[in-house]
Scaffold this active site. Structure first.
Site, PDB file in Angstrom:
ATOM      1  N   ASP A   1       0.797  -1.226   0.000  1.00 63.06           N
ATOM      2  CA  ASP A   1       0.000   0.000   0.000  1.00 63.06           C
ATOM      3  C   ASP A   1       0.831   1.279   0.000  1.00 63.06           C
ATOM      4  O   ASP A   1       0.324   2.322  -0.384  1.00 63.06           O
ATOM      5  CB  ASP A   1      -0.960   0.017   1.180  1.00 63.06           C
TER       6      ASP A   1
ATOM      7  N   ARG B   1      -4.728   4.508   6.310  1.00 62.55           N
ATOM      8  CA  ARG B   1      -5.089   4.044   4.969  1.00 62.55           C
ATOM      9  C   ARG B   1      -6.215   4.891   4.412  1.00 62.55           C
ATOM     10  O   ARG B   1      -6.787   5.722   5.111  1.00 62.55           O
ATOM     11  CB  ARG B   1      -5.510   2.564   5.060  1.00 62.55           C
TER      12      ARG B   1
ATOM     13  N   TYR C   1       0.610  -3.117  11.936  1.00 62.90           N
ATOM     14  CA  TYR C   1       1.632  -4.162  11.866  1.00 62.90           C
ATOM     15  C   TYR C   1       1.965  -4.531  13.300  1.00 62.90           C
ATOM     16  O   TYR C   1       2.447  -3.684  14.054  1.00 62.90           O
ATOM     17  CB  TYR C   1       2.899  -3.660  11.175  1.00 62.90           C
TER      18      TYR C   1
ATOM     19  N   PRO D   1       7.941  -5.165   4.424  1.00 63.86           N
ATOM     20  CA  PRO D   1       6.878  -4.264   3.962  1.00 63.86           C
ATOM     21  C   PRO D   1       6.794  -2.983   4.783  1.00 63.86           C
ATOM     22  O   PRO D   1       6.252  -1.998   4.317  1.00 63.86           O
ATOM     23  CB  PRO D   1       5.596  -5.076   4.157  1.00 63.86           C
TER      24      PRO D   1
END
Lengths: 604, 604
Positions: free
Chosen positions: A52, A243, A251, A329
């Site tokens: 993302d 987001r 996370y 990530p």
């Protein structure tokens, strides 16, 4: 009964895998007018979750394809980072806040985030305007590359034979197809089939850190929930990334015992969203987090940081994206690096296929992108270790202090933003005349700056005049064209550039406007300058002549020569089709520019 | 044979005429969910020429409907004005250059231009998303308004009966339709049929200046061809306005003898593009202008400057745009004023139709817009006279000097930009507490400014949070919410506003979020502020709480309280649905806010 014949066909470029790397590749080639096909074995697009992070440099790249508007409409912007550490009172407390990105020259200084499917849709829509669509579900079952040297060197040959299996064909019907391709681009992910067919190996190791990832719409009293947060607690580390819409990504570091089976492999049945939320609440104490909505997406993973030992087989089969490098990530690097791989590759493929450049140009793809991936891995290791490490406290002197973490966060900011990418000298990066534009670092991307158009004083961002349209951009910094003697120099330059032996003619393949786009930038002031004064070559359209001056309303522009470090005598800056600076030359350096192009281009 | 029955139907609003005023009206009403029809007697849309000037304020208005993106993609931007006057050497020479617009507070400080058909298409596309389409070719043939006082006062009645004739119906087929409308809006142009049916007269006179207008792609050595130019020469005056793409519009002053017939009326057969270009070349000498393309559009006109003596019949039939005011096109005012008319009207119609406001609210339409039209005429007369007058020279002391012209150009800049529009006190403009926000002039449009969102530090332009969605915006400038005593004041205010007697509840008609949108703006600094600290009423969504601070990258924001002149104790600013400031109140002034709304709204 007729025998079901296997379909056979030719294609210039076959892209395997329609993730971000493959889609960037097919989109860019489609817009370049290249005959391209792209296949994917998944029956449908990604709908939620996955990668993302969108870094400042890739936003500039999107803009160069006219696609940044969509990001600005759909993606979240992340401006602030907050850092939490153990509080003396138990639980966590905020230690610091800081800009999320350290990239002072970025056109857009902040990070963005959008779920991978949203990013892919931007490519799909753009490709569709050129008639390029992902064919799915199709998987490759066989690939063979000719060993014939002559064939491999001939850009018009189709040395790759690929057998494809259509997965949605009813049983008993023919489902096989043979494609002969000039080039095959393997964008088929971390478990790349293409990579394995050619015995390319991944170098590097897995780490021991196990993370749970979860996208949700939170109910929380945590005051930094809409900022990127790095939380170190005695109950594990956690990262928060806002987001799009009201979603937030967590996370969460998990303990091995929670998620690993007896063979040491992740067992997704052992820890679901409930477990991840339980650990998150422990890490975030005294704050709490829950959701009254469904969990949007979740997964578990072990950080792997590896890079392929080769990116290409005879420059005919090339791999890109996760197929050749994987990252943690959490620094938001993987998808950006993947898209930048094929952004780097696409124009080179177009040049070779058009017969403009020698096939050896493709060697610069691995040269430039593999080094970047390796640097990224080195950074990743340090960042992931810092992030996954225990916080430093009075009881634990070996832990990670906030100062250490913040320093890494900022030192690597330029790197993680993608802005600092610096390609080393090669056929297409010639640092010889750096001093004539001392701040336009040869091998780095062209610095954004606002100039005004001489004819109408409209402010324009120079990056917007450097689209990814496969043309080389020739930026003629003319000096002050209201100075008569300088204007004479500029007129003489135009005469030289118009001669048959000039690079403009030698490498034009009959159509200079298709290969080169000339812009001129004068240091003259708008109140005195007439756009009609300079030679027509430097204003083939009235919009192509710029001034380094403020706009009429003093809201933008000015100071460009200084910001770029342009020599007062002027300079010519050659910008590659992908936006990176290929070389700089003095106004009397046309021979060096010719030499630059002859090192990889075919004279016409 | 069956008898062809005339179709009869009801509609809430019938808009007659699909030019810029009518389309703005139908678009705005469509988005407000109002039952609206719009008809036009022309069989097709405008394709070239006509009105084109787009002033800074109307760009802000377009943005408030989410439509400015299209302008930025399609319209030309005009940044610089150049002034030419007679040269001692014969011909003309440049006297000066200046910003094209004088509007320091404009969000976009420059003028734009796009042919009328392009502007109309933006509205058509937007309307279509709400299912509203122009029905054409249809002309009204009869209108009757009920004289029944009770019916006229009842917003649910349909007092207007309109007979429509469908012009594309084959002969012999029924072509007539009767529509009963609650409101009829006449946007049917300078020769308005609606206006004449009700005997509304235009006041003012024609002038004697005759102009030729022509859109072309020029070949020229004139160095300011991409700027707006005012050219005074001994061979007549001329104005140049850049247009989209490579087009340029010329306004050329013509001599009466060239274009007037024996009765003093314009005869288009007497002067075509050839004549206009001939005169243009004389005015521009020693420069020359020609074209190697077809002329895109041309016309001749006499400047008419008139305003209707009334804008409404019992607030049931209202007229807007050219139907009630005409201007010299050269200041680029007509189309802007027309669109702003119906922007002003649409939300008021929606409020009355929803039963939220008394029908008397519609009186403010004429009150506000007719005064503006009159001011515009006064300005127009002076500007047109200056522009059409002979230049001052040694031989002609009565001519117009450049200084006079430039002064008028700049003095009226704020006015022509639309930014300075100032609605006078009325039921919806209450200047009582002006001192609490001394620079937010009550009756003017809300000043643009960039704030940052408290939750994520993202910079946002406050105008973008004030869309034309028919909601009243309640901007609570809270003062410094990291100051504990101020936070107590803010909490007490939230409690008061949440009580049943608060305006939020009294005028909410059961759904406060449909009528009011509350935003809060704190003077707290981003590094210390937690968005979770303020009362939930002031952050019904996390994005609704703003800070007056710079963004993380120091590229935008800060200084808003000072720019707005906000009292350090805080202030509440009430912004009308059309973006104009309706009132200001201190934080303890909720009763005055209630009084404001009760002066035109119906309590629920």
């Amino acid at each position: 009964m007729p025998i079901a014949l296997t379909k056979e066909s030719d294609v210039d470029v076959l892209v395997i895998g329609a993730g971000p790397a493959g889609l960037m590749c097919a989109m860019a080639l489609g817009h370049a007018g290249v005959n391209v096909r792209i296949i994917d074995q998944r029956p449908d697009t990604v709908k939620a979750g996955h990668a993302d992070g969108i870094q400042p440099r890739i936003v500039e790249v999107f803009q160069s394809y006219g696609l940044a508007d969509r990001l600005f409409k759909e993606a979240v912007q992340v401006h602030m980072a907050a850092f939490y550490n153990p509080s003396p009172n138990g639980g966590i407390e905020r230690t610091d806040r800081a800009p999320d990105v350290t990239a002072p020259t970025a056109r857009w200084a902040f990070e963005m985030a959008l779920h991978q499917g949203g990013i892919e849709q931007i490519f799909l829509d753009s490709m569709a305007t050129k008639g390029v669509k992902v064919e799915r579900p199709i998987m490759p079952t066989y690939i063979e590359l000719s060993q014939d040297e002559a064939k491999l060197k001939d850009p018009t040959s189709h040395p790759a034979k690929v057998v494809l299996k259509h997965l949605d064909v009813p049983e008993g019907k023919p489902d096989t197809e043979i494609v002969y391709a000039k080039f095959v681009i393997g964008c088929d992910g971390a478990h790349s089939w293409i990579r394995r067919q050619f015995g390319i190996t991944m170098e590097g190791e897995q780490t021991e850190y196990i993370w749970g990832v979860l996208d949700l719409i939170p109910d929380t009293d945590f005051p930094d929930i809409r900022n990127r947060c790095a939380v170190h607690s005695h109950n594990g580390s956690c990262m928060i990334i806002p987001r799009e819409g009201d979603l937030v990504r967590l996370y969460i570091q998990l303990a091995d015992k929670d998620v690993v089976d007896s063979k040491g492999r992740i067992d997704k049945s052992k820890a679901g969203p409930g477990k991840i939320m339980e650990v998150a609440n422990k890490s975030l104490y005294p704050y709490s987090i829950s959701t009254s909505h469904e969990i949007d997406w979740w997964t578990l993973y072990i950080i792997g940081q590896r890079v392929a030992n080769s990116y290409s087989v005879h420059e005919r089969v090339l791999i890109a994206g996760d197929a050749c490098h994987t990252h943690s990530p959490k620094a938001g690097q993987g998808m950006n690096a993947s898209m930048n791989d094929t952004h780097n590759l696409a124009w080179k493929l177009a040049y070779v296929l058009r017969g403009w450049a020698d096939i050896s140009l493709l060697k610069t793809y691995e040269f430039e992108r593999r080094k970047y991936a390796q640097d990224l891995i080195d950074f990743d290791k340090r960042f992931a270790a810092l992030f996954s490490g225990k916080p430093r406290t009075e009881d634990n002197d070996n832990g990670v202090s906030h100062e250490e973490f913040l320093e890494a966060f900022q030192t690597f900011g330029l790197f993680t933003s993608g802005i600092g990418v610096h390609y080393q000298p090669s056929a297409i990066v010639n640092p010889k005349h750096q001093s004539f534009a001392s701040n336009l670092i040869i091998g780095q991307r062209m610095l954004p700056h606002i100039f005004i158009r001489a004819a109408d004083s409209r402010p324009v961002e120079i990056q917007d005049l450097l689209p990814s349209d496969t043309r080389y951009k020739v930026l003629v910094f003319t000096g002050d064209t209201t100075d008569k003697s300088q204007l004479q120099v500029v007129k003489a330059l135009a005469d030289e550039m118009d001669k048959p032996e000039s690079f403009l003619k030698r490498f034009a393949h009959g159509n200079p406007d298709a290969v080169f786009n000339i812009l001129s930038i004068s240091s003259a002031k708008k109140m005195r300058s007439n756009y009609t004064d300079i030679p027509p070559l430097f204003r083939s359209h009235w919009s192509k002549f710029l001034l380094d001056d403020q706009d009429m309303y003093k809201r933008a522009g000015g100071g460009g020569y200084e910001a770029y470090g342009i020599d007062p005598r002027g300079a010519i800056v050659i910008v590659r089709p992908d936006g990176y600076i290929g070389m700089v030359a003095p106004l009397n350096g046309l021979q060096d520019i010719s030499a630059y192009f002859s090192s990889f281009m075919v004279a016409s």
